[in-house]
Motif scaffolding. Structure first.
Motif, PDB file in Angstrom:
ATOM      1  N   ALA A 178       0.834  -1.206   0.000  1.00 39.53           N
ATOM      2  CA  ALA A 178       0.000   0.000   0.000  1.00 39.53           C
ATOM      3  C   ALA A 178       0.861   1.244   0.000  1.00 39.53           C
ATOM      4  N   THR A 179       1.979   1.199   0.710  1.00 37.73           N
ATOM      5  CA  THR A 179       2.839   2.370   0.784  1.00 37.73           C
ATOM      6  C   THR A 179       3.515   2.650  -0.548  1.00 37.73           C
ATOM      7  N   VAL A 180       3.791   1.620  -1.348  1.00 34.01           N
ATOM      8  CA  VAL A 180       4.326   1.855  -2.697  1.00 34.01           C
ATOM      9  C   VAL A 180       3.357   2.721  -3.484  1.00 34.01           C
ATOM     10  N   SER A 181       2.074   2.371  -3.426  1.00 36.04           N
ATOM     11  CA  SER A 181       1.065   3.146  -4.163  1.00 36.04           C
ATOM     12  C   SER A 181       0.906   4.545  -3.599  1.00 36.04           C
ATOM     13  N   MET A 182       0.926   4.666  -2.264  1.00 32.29           N
ATOM     14  CA  MET A 182       0.815   5.986  -1.655  1.00 32.29           C
ATOM     15  C   MET A 182       2.021   6.849  -2.011  1.00 32.29           C
ATOM     16  N   LEU A 183       3.200   6.243  -2.010  1.00 31.79           N
ATOM     17  CA  LEU A 183       4.413   6.973  -2.374  1.00 31.79           C
ATOM     18  C   LEU A 183       4.332   7.485  -3.798  1.00 31.79           C
ATOM     19  N   TYR A 184       3.904   6.649  -4.727  1.00 31.91           N
ATOM     20  CA  TYR A 184       3.827   7.068  -6.123  1.00 31.91           C
ATOM     21  C   TYR A 184       2.855   8.239  -6.270  1.00 31.91           C
ATOM     22  N   TRP A 185       1.672   8.100  -5.657  1.00 31.32           N
ATOM     23  CA  TRP A 185       0.689   9.187  -5.750  1.00 31.32           C
ATOM     24  C   TRP A 185       1.243  10.464  -5.130  1.00 31.32           C
ATOM     25  N   TRP A 186       1.867  10.345  -3.969  1.00 32.71           N
ATOM     26  CA  TRP A 186       2.381  11.537  -3.292  1.00 32.71           C
ATOM     27  C   TRP A 186       3.499  12.189  -4.095  1.00 32.71           C
ATOM     28  N   SER A 187       4.371  11.397  -4.694  1.00 31.34           N
ATOM     29  CA  SER A 187       5.478  11.949  -5.475  1.00 31.34           C
ATOM     30  C   SER A 187       4.960  12.692  -6.701  1.00 31.34           C
ATOM     31  N   VAL A 188       3.932  12.143  -7.347  1.00 27.54           N
ATOM     32  CA  VAL A 188       3.324  12.818  -8.500  1.00 27.54           C
ATOM     33  C   VAL A 188       2.702  14.135  -8.067  1.00 27.54           C
ATOM     34  N   ARG A 189       1.939  14.086  -6.986  1.00 28.53           N
ATOM     35  CA  ARG A 189       1.281  15.297  -6.496  1.00 28.53           C
ATOM     36  C   ARG A 189       2.305  16.356  -6.104  1.00 28.53           C
ATOM     37  N   THR A 190       3.356  15.924  -5.414  1.00 25.97           N
ATOM     38  CA  THR A 190       4.378  16.863  -4.955  1.00 25.97           C
ATOM     39  C   THR A 190       5.106  17.496  -6.127  1.00 25.97           C
TER      40      THR A 190
ATOM     41  N   PRO B 214      -3.046   9.353 -11.659  1.00 22.04           N
ATOM     42  CA  PRO B 214      -2.428   9.042 -10.357  1.00 22.04           C
ATOM     43  C   PRO B 214      -3.451   8.731  -9.269  1.00 22.04           C
ATOM     44  N   GLN B 215      -4.663   9.275  -9.415  1.00 25.16           N
ATOM     45  CA  GLN B 215      -5.698   9.016  -8.414  1.00 25.16           C
ATOM     46  C   GLN B 215      -6.037   7.530  -8.360  1.00 25.16           C
ATOM     47  N   ALA B 216      -5.896   6.837  -9.492  1.00 25.60           N
ATOM     48  CA  ALA B 216      -6.165   5.401  -9.506  1.00 25.60           C
ATOM     49  C   ALA B 216      -5.191   4.659  -8.599  1.00 25.60           C
ATOM     50  N   GLU B 217      -3.976   5.183  -8.496  1.00 22.96           N
ATOM     51  CA  GLU B 217      -2.993   4.552  -7.614  1.00 22.96           C
ATOM     52  C   GLU B 217      -3.373   4.756  -6.158  1.00 22.96           C
ATOM     53  N   LEU B 218      -4.013   5.880  -5.850  1.00 22.08           N
ATOM     54  CA  LEU B 218      -4.476   6.113  -4.486  1.00 22.08           C
ATOM     55  C   LEU B 218      -5.621   5.158  -4.150  1.00 22.08           C
ATOM     56  N   VAL B 219      -6.486   4.904  -5.121  1.00 27.41           N
ATOM     57  CA  VAL B 219      -7.560   3.916  -4.917  1.00 27.41           C
ATOM     58  C   VAL B 219      -6.949   2.538  -4.679  1.00 27.41           C
ATOM     59  N   ARG B 220      -5.920   2.207  -5.466  1.00 28.12           N
ATOM     60  CA  ARG B 220      -5.242   0.917  -5.281  1.00 28.12           C
ATOM     61  C   ARG B 220      -4.637   0.828  -3.878  1.00 28.12           C
ATOM     62  N   ALA B 221      -4.067   1.918  -3.410  1.00 24.63           N
ATOM     63  CA  ALA B 221      -3.538   1.930  -2.047  1.00 24.63           C
ATOM     64  C   ALA B 221      -4.646   1.650  -1.042  1.00 24.63           C
TER      65      ALA B 221
ATOM     66  N   VAL C  40      -9.588   7.689   2.274  1.00 22.29           N
ATOM     67  CA  VAL C  40      -8.973   7.132   3.481  1.00 22.29           C
ATOM     68  C   VAL C  40      -7.495   6.827   3.228  1.00 22.29           C
ATOM     69  N   ALA C  41      -7.154   6.445   1.984  1.00 20.43           N
ATOM     70  CA  ALA C  41      -5.736   6.222   1.660  1.00 20.43           C
ATOM     71  C   ALA C  41      -4.951   7.512   1.799  1.00 20.43           C
ATOM     72  N   ARG C  42      -5.553   8.631   1.435  1.00 23.71           N
ATOM     73  CA  ARG C  42      -4.899   9.931   1.606  1.00 23.71           C
ATOM     74  C   ARG C  42      -4.605  10.184   3.078  1.00 23.71           C
TER      75      ARG C  42
END
Length: 739
Positions: A272-284, A324-331, A635-637
């Protein structure tokens, strides 16, 4: 705890930092456009074996760790390397894992420096086109169709459409050319899946490097550009967004380290953290390039300025995988439903976010003591306020030397190291006992140890350590807010001579815990004729002195704070901390200890857990709410914010242990943690509405309580505005900011 760069990885960082700075200059990035491929850079990377660094030694590669590969990709991101490096690294690793004659032939083929092998990130279905980074120049595209890992060999060069930013994107149609199967079955599927997760990690690293370089460019320009007679970076409207971006980018870098270690340790939420990391890195990256370009103003829009290259590349690198939001859903699915994922073998990950086993012994002792003395029916384990304080618990901890474990034994502590102390104090959060007087007294006690006279130390420190007394903070004034140096409370000499006492008159607001405290650390003005920060003196004033009045102030968070008034309060000189008019030095240490992320990551995670459990039994539109994609993403956020808050808080201690220069790590941690607490508590309240409106001491009632509590957290301990200025100045080198 070990958060610095491992010694063995330093040569890797230095090599690729120098390599990309020399070989991927802005001029070469421009020359590679519009296609976005630098053939000479590719040959140079092949010559130093960079694409092969994750290929096992048995397969003829470097067999290097994923940690070191991420270091390489961060430097590639800093310099916008115009090659499909992440794709090639993963493709070659997949070939090495699967093996076989064809795989070996292609590994050898790439070594000629003229052939490029890239990776199709989406399942290859015959006739369905997809955009593949690097495919416009590739000799082969590694693909997976749900059962087979294969190399598709284009019959002719693929179409290279104009894109936001060139990264060699080609329009790839599976089955349009020759297709050579490498492997099939479950193992092939598992190796492929691990490769895609590795690509996310490598691309996250590149985006982190891009973000930090864009920020450095924006900060440098903000220092150089003069408008209205001062550098534009002196304006909070410029400085504060950049400061927030710096915090977010640093959080992404730390989250990358945490994720790699979690994979190595087999942590259950690593996927889950891999997906959260990817989403966060894109957003950042999106935020960093936007704010940096805005700093340049109209010049940033010009093709002559490099920042626009970063602005375009940030999105292009990220969006080849899709929304990238799809990755947050996956997380969210991985967190809530335990959805399985195959993760890559990271190799050695020599970073550590947790206290060593030496801290475990003290933590176990603290836990055992709490189990003996805490009674949920008697003690308040829900509220994080001074009203939940219990003197019996406080004294029991003091008698055991566990209130302030890092204090010297002679002052009631254990002389414990920082790691053991942190492990012990984490138990307080674990059991839910707030013990806020401990926090303020700990900070004040440290100040007394550093700046107090021996007779004052003898008077107060052992009593503090034993849990007999507490102390509170007398910082804020009715007209001063967060500007503690604007104190108007006066202290004047009571007589002549160096040992003469003092008479104090004034008022303080938000003196929380004053009703429990035996002493207050008081900021006073002793010289009104010098600059405000040079004319203050700090005292530790006994609360039983005549002339002190405490007036309760109640808040909508169900908390009590106080206004305190000082009328002709006479104190001996022994209660002075530091030199006369030297209060700024005393406060520097005190404020640093007050500013940190604290326990907010725990509160965010607890609220998210509560909402998830509630949602499992809640129906919306004929199905469980917990299955809704929007719910999962939100909730993943919250979980992502909690983890980033945790690693930023860990950096505060880790930097002190390692002797790393403090670039406002405490303020950065508090800004992120409190702002995340505010945003997430509001969103979780929304998710569970209208049930979340009901007050209570458990379940959704704790979310409602958390929402009310969150509001104050960006105010006390230094407002977010003041702390952002500190980050801007110390982390980015910007001028002192003003509104």
């Amino acid at each position: 705890m070990k958060l610095g760069l491992p010694e063995d990885s330093l040569p890797v960082l230095e090599m690729f930092e120098g390599f990309f700075a020399t070989e991927s200059t802005p001029a070469r990035v421009r020359a590679a456009e519009p296609l976005g491929f630098d053939a000479a850079l590719w040959r140079e990377l092949v010559a130093i074996e960079a694409p092969f660094m994750r290929l096992s030694a048995d397969a003829g590669g470097g067999g290097m760790s994923l940690f070191d590969a991420c270091l390489m990709m961060e430097q590639a991101g800093r310099r916008l390397a115009s090659v499909p490096l992440a794709e090639a690294v993963v493709a070659l690793r997949v070939l090495g894992e699967l093996g076989g004659d064809v795989a070996q032939q292609w590994i050898a083929k790439v070594r000629d420096g003229e052939s490029v092998l890239t990776l199709a990130l989406h399942d290859a279905r015959p006739g369905e086109t997809q955009l593949v980074p690097g495919a416009a120049v590739a000799s082969g595209v590694l693909t997976f169709n749900g059962s087979d890992v294969a190399i598709d060999i284009p019959a002719a060069a693929l179409a290279a459409p104009a894109t936001l930013s060139g990264v060699g994107i080609g329009v790839f149609t599976p089955g349009a050319g020759e297709r050579v199967v490498i492997a099939s079955g479950e193992r092939a599927a598992a190796v492929w899946a691990a490769g895609i997760e590795e690509w996310k990690l490598l691309t996250s690293a590149a985006l982190i490097g891009l973000s930090k370089e864009a920020l450095a460019m924006g900060a440098a320009y903000a220092c150089e550009r003069i408008a209205f007679g001062q550098p534009i970076g002196a304006n909070q409207g410029i400085a504060h967004p950049l400061a927030v971006d710096a915090i977010d980018a640093d959080g992404a870098g730390l989250l990358l380290y945490w994720t790699l270690r979690a994979i190595a340790d087999g942590e259950p939420d690593a996927a889950a953290t891999v997906s959260m990391l990817y989403w966060w890195s894109v957003r950042t990256a999106t935020q960093c390039v936007a704010h940096s370009l805005h700093t340049f103003g109209g010049y940033g829009l010009s093709v002559e300025y490099d920042i626009q290259l970063y602005h375009r590349r940030a999105k292009t690198w990220a969006l080849v995988l899709g929304d990238p939001q799809a990755e947050l859903v996956r997380a969210g699915r991985r967190l809530v439903f335990g959805e399985k994922a195959v993760l890559p073998d990271p190799g050695v990950v020599d970073v550590d976010f947790y206290p060593p086993t030496t801290g475990k012994e003290l933590a176990d002792e603290t836990r055992a003591l709490f189990q003996r003395i805490l009674d949920p029916a008697k003690h308040n384990l829900v509220d994080h306020n001074f009203e939940s304080h219990d003197w019996d618990v406080h004294r029991a901890l003091g008698e055991a030397g566990l209130l302030y474990p890092d204090w010297p034994v002679k002052w009631g502590g254990r002389g414990a190291d920082a790691d053991s102390t942190r492990a012990s104090l984490t138990v307080w959060q674990e059991v839910g006992y707030a013990g806020l007087p401990r926090s303020t007294t700990s900070m004040i006690g440290h100040v007394v140890q550093k700046t107090g006279k021996p007779e004052l130390q003898e008077e107060v420190l052992l009593r503090m350590g034993r849990g007999e007394i507490s102390a509170c903070l007398g910082y804020t004034e009715p007209s001063g807010g967060s500007d503690v140096f604007a104190a108007k409370t006066r202290a004047v000499r009571d007589g002549d001579g160096p040992d003469a006492g003092w008479i104090i008159n004034g008022a303080k607001m938000f003196t929380s815990g004053a009703e429990l405290a035996s002493y207050v650390i008081l900021i006073t003005r002793t010289d009104p004729d010098v600059p405000k920060h040079k004319g203050i003196t700090v005292f530790l004033v006994p609360m039983d002195k005549p002339g002190i009045t405490i007036t309760p102030v109640h808040t909508f968070m169900d908390e009590r704070t106080n206004a305190t008034f000082y009328s002709d309060v006479r104190v001996e000189d022994k209660y002075r901390l530091g030199e006369v008019n030297g209060g700024a030095k005393v406060l520097a240490a005190a404020l640093t200890m007050e500013q940190g992320g604290g326990y907010y990551h725990i509160l965010i995670r607890e609220m998210a857990d509560i909402v998830v459990e509630w949602a499992r039994g809640e129906q919306r539109n004929g199905r469980p709410l917990v299955e809704d994609s929007n719910f999962l993403a939100r909730v993943a956020r919250a979980y992502a914010d909690s983890r980033i808050s945790e690693v930023l808080s860990g950096r505060v201690l880790g930097s002190r242990l390692a002797g790393i220069p403090d670039l406002a790590f405490g303020p950065a941690s508090k800004v992120f943690s409190t702002e995340a607490f505010i945003v997430d508590s509001a969103d979780l309240l929304d998710l569970a509405a209208p049930r979340s409106l009901l007050r209570g001491q458990d379940g959704l009632g704790l979310v409602e309580k958390g929402y009310r509590h969150s509001t104050a957290t960006s105010i006390y301990g230094g407002t977010s505005e003041v702390l952002r200025s500190m980050v801007a100045e110390r982390r980015l080198g910007l001028p002192r900011s003003r509104a």
